[in-house]
Design an enzyme around this catalytic site. Structure first.
Site, PDB file in Angstrom:
ATOM      1  N   HIS A 183      -7.662  -5.632  -0.123  1.00  0.00           N
ATOM      2  CA  HIS A 183      -6.388  -4.922   0.006  1.00  0.00           C
ATOM      3  C   HIS A 183      -5.509  -5.521   1.101  1.00  0.00           C
ATOM      4  CE1 HIS A 183      -3.632  -1.650  -0.589  1.00  0.00           C
ATOM      5  NE2 HIS A 183      -3.790  -1.182   0.635  1.00  0.00           N
ATOM      6  N   SER A 239       0.839  -1.188   0.000  1.00  0.00           N
ATOM      7  CA  SER A 239       0.000   0.000   0.000  1.00  0.00           C
ATOM      8  C   SER A 239       0.885   1.253   0.000  1.00  0.00           C
ATOM      9  CB  SER A 239      -0.944  -0.051   1.209  1.00  0.00           C
ATOM     10  OG  SER A 239      -1.920   0.949   1.162  1.00  0.00           O
ATOM     11  N   ASP A 250      -8.624  -5.391  -5.846  1.00  0.00           N
ATOM     12  CA  ASP A 250      -8.121  -4.331  -4.970  1.00  0.00           C
ATOM     13  C   ASP A 250      -8.188  -2.994  -5.696  1.00  0.00           C
ATOM     14  OD1 ASP A 250      -6.872  -2.792  -3.075  1.00  0.00           O
ATOM     15  OD2 ASP A 250      -4.955  -3.861  -3.151  1.00  0.00           O
TER      16      ASP A 250
END
Length: 398
Positions: free
Chosen positions: A308, A213, A269
Site C-alpha cells: 500500500h 488511500s 494492495d
C-alpha cells in the site's frame, strides 16, 4: 543507471483515448508528478507523538516544495487544509498527551497549489491542484473502518458515501482553532477564489485532485463538490490505492458531471478492495492496475502494508509499459525512494529500510550541550489564519 525523471513534454489540453495501454511516456510523468505532490503530505507531516506540533506540517506553505525538492514541478502552494478526525474514539486511540500540542482536534490533511506561468504554458491551462494526505492518525483509521453509509447532497438525493470519509471531510466545530470551517469549506473557499481570479483574466482553468488511500477517497468527495459548484470546469481525479467511497448513484453522478477519474491500483494492495461490501460500494473511473511482481528490485513476499506504500506505487508506475510488458528497462526514478518508509527492496541493493527520518530522530544539541527537542521557526508554527492569505502567491505565479 543515473536517476533522471521521465520526459516532461508539452502536453495537449485534453488527453485522447488509448494513452493507458500502453502507457504514454508523458502521461506517466504527469501521473507521477501528482503522486509526488501527494507524497509531500507524508514527507512533511509531523508524526512524532512527543512533538508539540504532532499532526501538523513541519514547514510553512511558502517553503514546502523547496524543502521537499519539488520546486521543479512549477507550482506554488496557496493554502493548507486541516481536518477534524479526533472524534468519538476510545481513549487508547487518542493522540499522545505528553506535553502541549498545537491542536487536539485537527490534523494537516493537505494543500492547494497552482501552476506557474511556465508550467501553465506547458500543460495548456492554469492547473489548480488539491493534494490530500492518506491515513496516518489512529483516529482516522477508526473512522475509515466504519462501513455505515451517509447521504451526500440534498435530502432527496439517493447518493450515499462512507460515513468515516464524509465525517473527516465535513466535520467542524466552533470550539476548535483550525476547524471552525470543515476541510470541505476550506478547500471550496480557496477553489472559488482561485477559479474566479484566473477565469476573470481570461485563462482556461483545470482542477486536478489527487490523493493516496484515505486521500483518494477525500479526492472524490472534493471532486463531486467542485463539479457541482463549477459546472464548466475541467476536473480530473488521480488517486493511488484508494478504497471504494460511495454507492452506484455516487458513481453515476460523477460520470454525469464528467469528472475524469484515474485510479492507480497495485494488484497486491488490499485497500482498494475495501469496504468489502462491493454490492453496495462501487469504484469510480478508469483503473490502471500495476503488479509489484514485475519489478526485479522488490522482495516478492506477502507484505500487505508494504503493497500500500505510495513510493512503491510511484516506483511501479515508473517501470510500467503495458499489462503484458516487463518492467521498463530505462526507468530512471530513484529506486532508493521505495525504502523511505518500508523494507520492500531486495537485499542485494543494500538500501537501508525506513531510512527517511530526521537526523538524531529530531533532537538537536543546544548551546548547553544538551540534546533537546528543537523549537520551530515562527513562520513554521501552524496558523489557522495566515496574515497574508495567498494574494502574494497569486502575484508570484505570473
Amino acid at each position: 543507471m543515473t536517476p533522471t525523471k521521465s520526459p516532461r513534454d508539452n502536453i495537449p489540453t485534453n488527453w485522447r483515448d488509448g494513452l493507458l495501454e500502453p502507457l504514454h511516456p508523458s502521461l506517466r510523468r504527469e501521473i507521477i508528478k501528482y503522486g509526488e505532490f501527494v507524497e509531500a503530505t507524508y514527507d512533511a507531516f509531523d508524526f512524532n507523538p512527543l512533538s508539540e506540533f504532532c499532526g501538523s506540517c513541519r514547514y510553512n506553505r511558502h517553503k514546502l516544495f523547496e524543502e521537499l525538492a519539488l520546486t521543479g514541478n512549477g507550482y506554488k502552494v496557496t493554502k493548507y487544509i486541516y481536518a477534524m478526525s479526533h472524534v468519538d474514539v476510545p481513549k487508547w486511540f487518542e493522540r499522545s498527551e505528553m506535553g502541549r500540542t498545537w491542536s487536539k482536534d485537527s490534523n494537516w490533511m493537505g494543500y492547494v497549489a497552482v501552476s506557474s506561468d511556465m508550467e501553465t504554458e506547458r500543460i495548456g491551462r492554469r492547473d489548480i491542484v488539491v493534494a490530500w494526505r492518506g491515513t496516518v492518525a489512529p483516529s482516522e483509521w477508526f473512522m475509515d473502518l466504519k462501513t455505515k453509509l451517509d447521504r451526500f447532497g440534498s435530502k432527496q438525493s439517493r447518493i450515499q458515501v462512507q460515513h468515516g470519509f464524509l465525517s473527516i471531510y465535513k466535520s467542524k466545530s466552533e470550539e476548535t482553532r483550525y476547524n471552525k470551517l470543515s476541510a470541505s469549506e476550506q478547500v471550496m473557499e480557496e477553489l472559488n477564489r482561485l477559479v474566479i481570479f484566473f477565469q476573470e483574466r481570461g485563462e482556461e482553468v483545470s482542477l486536478t485532485i489527487t490523493g493516496h488511500s484515505l486521500g483518494g477517497a477525500l479526492s472524490l468527495l472534493n471532486a463531486y463538490e467542485a463539479a457541482t459548484t463549477f459546472p464548466n470546469l475541467f476536473i480530473s481525479v488521480i488517486s493511488f490505492g484508494a478504497p471504494r467511497v460511495g454507492n452506484i448513484f455516487f458513481k453515476e453522478k460523477l460520470r454525469v458531471l464528467e469528472v475524469k477519474t484515474l485510479r492507480v491500483v497495485v494488484k497486491q494492495d488490499i485497500v482498494p478492495k475495501l469496504p468489502r461490501l462491493n454490492w453496495v460500494y462501487r469504484h469510480v473511473g478508469v483503473q490502471l492496475k500495476i503488479d509489484k511482481v514485475v519489478s526485479p528490485y522488490l522482495k516478492q513476499d506477502s507484505d500487505l502494508s508494504g503493497s500500500h506504500n505510495l513510493e512503491l506505487y510511484l516506483h511501479l508506475l515508473d517501470g510500467y509499459l503495458s499489462k503484458k510488458s516487463k518492467f521498463r528497462w530505462n526507468a530512471r526514478r530513484d529506486i532508493a525512494l521505495v525504502n523511505k518508509s518500508s523494507d520492500m527492496l531486495i537485499e542485494e541493493l543494500r538500501i537501508p529500510e525506513f531510512w527517511y527520518q530526521l537526523p538524531h530522530k529530531g533532537l538537536v544539541l543546544n548551546k548547553h550541550g544538551r540534546w533537546v527537542k528543537p523549537g520551530r521557526q515562527p513562520e513554521d508554527i501552524p496558523s489557522p489564519c495566515p496574515n497574508d492569505a495567498s494574494t502574494h502567491v497569486l502575484a508570484t505565479c505570473t
